[in-house]
Design an enzyme around this catalytic site. Structure first.
Site, short mmCIF file in Angstrom:
data_model
loop_
_atom_site.label_atom_id
_atom_site.label_comp_id
_atom_site.label_asym_id
_atom_site.label_seq_id
_atom_site.Cartn_x
_atom_site.Cartn_y
_atom_site.Cartn_z
N LYS A 149 -11.53 3.17 -11.64
CA LYS A 149 -11.45 1.71 -11.65
C LYS A 149 -12.14 1.26 -10.37
CE LYS A 149 -7.03 1.34 -14.07
NZ LYS A 149 -5.66 0.82 -13.96
N HIS B 138 -10.22 -2.36 -6.15
CA HIS B 138 -9.65 -3.69 -6.34
C HIS B 138 -9.28 -4.31 -4.99
CE1 HIS B 138 -6.82 -6.76 -7.72
NE2 HIS B 138 -7.34 -6.60 -8.92
N HIS C 24 -6.19 -3.37 -3.04
CA HIS C 24 -6.12 -2.17 -2.19
C HIS C 24 -6.62 -2.44 -0.77
CE1 HIS C 24 -4.89 0.55 -5.36
NE2 HIS C 24 -5.74 -0.06 -6.14
#
Length: 578
Positions: free
Chosen positions: A138, A141, A144
């Site tokens: 992924k 983001h 994070h």
């Protein structure tokens, strides 16, 4: 530095109170700068000496302070003694203050504030910090970002205090999402897209397969079967998973480099897929594993069947869960690092998860579970770029750099920069970090681009600007002046305010070391920058007599040095030109 003055005051107090100086050191604190008239440099809280005494002694605390002050004498260090509301106040000889502080800042360099008596006798520990921990396959983001910069700050601070720190990035590289992703890639994936922009393509595949699985039971079934194949060690499924993992980590390392962050170990949930089976066996052998009607396995943490205190550790098909893998990881790290403390930096939504993990470790017989600590943080709201809602950290970093370059382009000096892109990146990152670190970590906060880029006020841009301006002073005037200095030339109120503020740096570091909150350091550095800005306007170097210019340059150099030390602890690289 503060500690030599603190010790001198403590020694005089110890003779009067008949207590060892060591018992008094932490009760003597440097007085914060205030706009009111300066009363003192240090104060002793009489209340802190009466902690174990009865209430009737506390009621006449002001009388106690007055009596104590009457027994004390001024000496070569203390020039004035007075009392406040329950405090005894001490003013330090001004020339001694100037000479001691400036010498100490220059001598200690990057260790200024860390050599203080407040840290003496601090045992050196082995500390593991787990932070950042994005989910493989992924895109990184923005959620994070907080874990990444907070974990980096904690690791920096612990390292600066002399502890042996291991930085672990525990990747979300296992679990049901890989069943979905494996199935999704077989249906919608393209090898060339995977190679050219891996995280973007995997993200698109993941979104598409989730949408399809919601309406199509057979896709959900295939995903479940794919994850089972992974758990059973199927070579074909593992080869595809490994490719996703390797490409993702390459991409992450590139982003960490931009953030100026490194890790000692890239670990992941996948490492513990076999060890989590051993954990299940261990729980079973201790009679802690309970099977449910659905076929899952749980641990009852209440001991009396309270359903709200049950933690699921195994699915009905025998595959492991996040909690099981976290148990296996903690046990493995203890074997590997024999840590004194292990700190997990994640959002506050995982508070219950960690409480359960620590509790399970405890009932499994691991008494070191008490050395595990969760540092939770709040959510960032409203982080959007010009193109709309932001999901990905790289978009935020690119937007930050672009806006910073535009801001800098409007300032004449930018043309002289060798690498405007790099400067814009560093200033932009400082802006993001300071906005994030100004409040309590546990608080949610509203992100604001306008506030981030203000060059005045309490922002990262202002810190970087102050550092660059002070560096420029040294470059312009430094060669002739930085030998010796005359303390008598630094007695203006602006100079004294800066010196008194520099005196407090060790206390600020000490406070942050106790609660792991960066806001104490942020607040301190912003105040130091504001004091420096006022002094820069009034304490001219150009056209001043050499002796005065030299002394002032020493003062500004000390400010820049402490500013740089504090910024580096926060994870900010100071810039020398802007």
């Amino acid at each position: 530095m503060a500690c030599s003055f603190r010790r001198s005051i403590a020694c005089q107090l110890s003779r009067v109170l008949d207590l060892p100086p060591e018992n008094l050191i932490k009760s003597i604190s440097a007085v914060p700068i205030s706009k009111k008239e300066e009363v003192a440099d240090f104060q002793l809280s009489v209340d802190s000496l009466l902690e174990n005494n009865s209430d009737h002694l506390r009621s006449d605390i002001h009388i106690q302070a007055t009596r104590l002050a009457e027994k004390l004498r001024c000496d070569t260090v203390v020039s004035e003694i007075s009392t406040g509301q329950g405090t005894v106040n001490f003013k330090i000889n001004r020339e001694l203050l100037t000479k001691t502080v400036l010498q100490q800042v220059i001598e200690d360099g990057s260790k200024y504030g860390l050599k203080s008596e407040l840290f003496s006798g601090l045992p050196q520990k082995k500390i593991v910090v787990e932070f950042s921990s994005p989910n493989v396959a992924k895109k990184f983001h923005v959620g994070h970002l907080r874990s990444t910069i907070i974990g980096n700050f904690i690791a920096n601070l612990k390292e600066a205090l002399g502890h042996q720190v291991t930085r672990i990035n525990y990747l979300g590289d296992w679990g049901m999402q890989f069943g979905l992703l494996g199935t999704g890639f077989q249906l919608f994936g393209y090898e060339e897209k995977l190679q050219s922009n891996p995280l973007q393509h995997l993200f698109e595949v993941y979104v598409q397969v989730n949408k399809e699985a919601a309406d199509n039971k057979s896709i959900a079934k295939s995903a479940h079967e794919f994850f089972q194949r992974l758990e059973m060690g199927d070579m074909q499924a593992l080869a595809l998973w490994q490719k996703f993992r390797d490409l993702s980590i390459e991409e992450y390392i590139r982003i960490y480099k931009r953030l100026g962050i490194y890790f000692d170990e890239y670990s992941g949930e996948s490492f513990y897929r076999e060890k989590s089976q051993e954990v299940l066996k261990l729980l079973d052998s201790k009679g802690l594993l309970l099977k449910t009607i659905k076929g899952t396995a749980v641990v009852d943490l209440s001991g009396n069947g309270d359903p709200s205190s049950v933690c699921t550790v195994m699915r009905s098909d025998g595959t492991s869960l996040y909690a099981t893998r976290d148990l296996a990881a903690a046990i493995d790290r203890m074997d590997k690092y024999n840590f004194d403390t292990m700190i997990y930096v994640t959002d506050k939504g995982q508070k219950k998860h960690f409480q359960q993990v620590f509790q399970m470790l405890k009932i499994m017989g691991y008494d070191w579970a008490e050395r595990c600590q969760h540092v939770p943080f709040g959510v960032v709201q409203g982080m959007k770029t010009r193109t709309g809602d932001v999901t990905f950290l790289e978009d935020v970093l690119n937007e930050t750099r672009l806006r910073m370059l535009q801001n800098m382009a409007s300032i004449k000096t930018t043309k002289e920069l060798e690498s405007p892109q790099e400067t814009a990146e560093r200033v932009g990152l400082a802006a993001l970090i300071i906005q994030d670190f100004r409040g309590l970590l546990l608080s949610d906060y509203q992100f604001s681009w306008d506030r981030v880029f203000q060059s005045r006020g309490d922002t990262g841009v202002f810190l970087q600007y102050t550092h660059a301006r002070l560096h420029s002073l040294e470059e312009t005037f430094g060669c002739g002046y930085l030998n010796d200095f005359n303390t008598a030339c630094l007695q203006e109120p602006q100079s004294v305010s800066i010196l008194r503020h520099l005196l407090r740096f060790d206390e600020v570091l000490y406070r942050s070391s106790l609660d792991l909150q960066p806001r104490h350091i942020v607040s301190y550095l912003l105040t130091l920058s504001h004091l420096a800005a006022v002094a820069h306007k009034t304490l001219q170097i150009k056209d001043s007599p050499p002796e005065v210019a030299g002394a002032r340059l020493h003062l500004f150099k000390a400010v820049r040095s402490v500013l740089a030390n504090g910024m580096k602890l926060l994870g900010i690289t100071p810039v020398c030109r802007m």
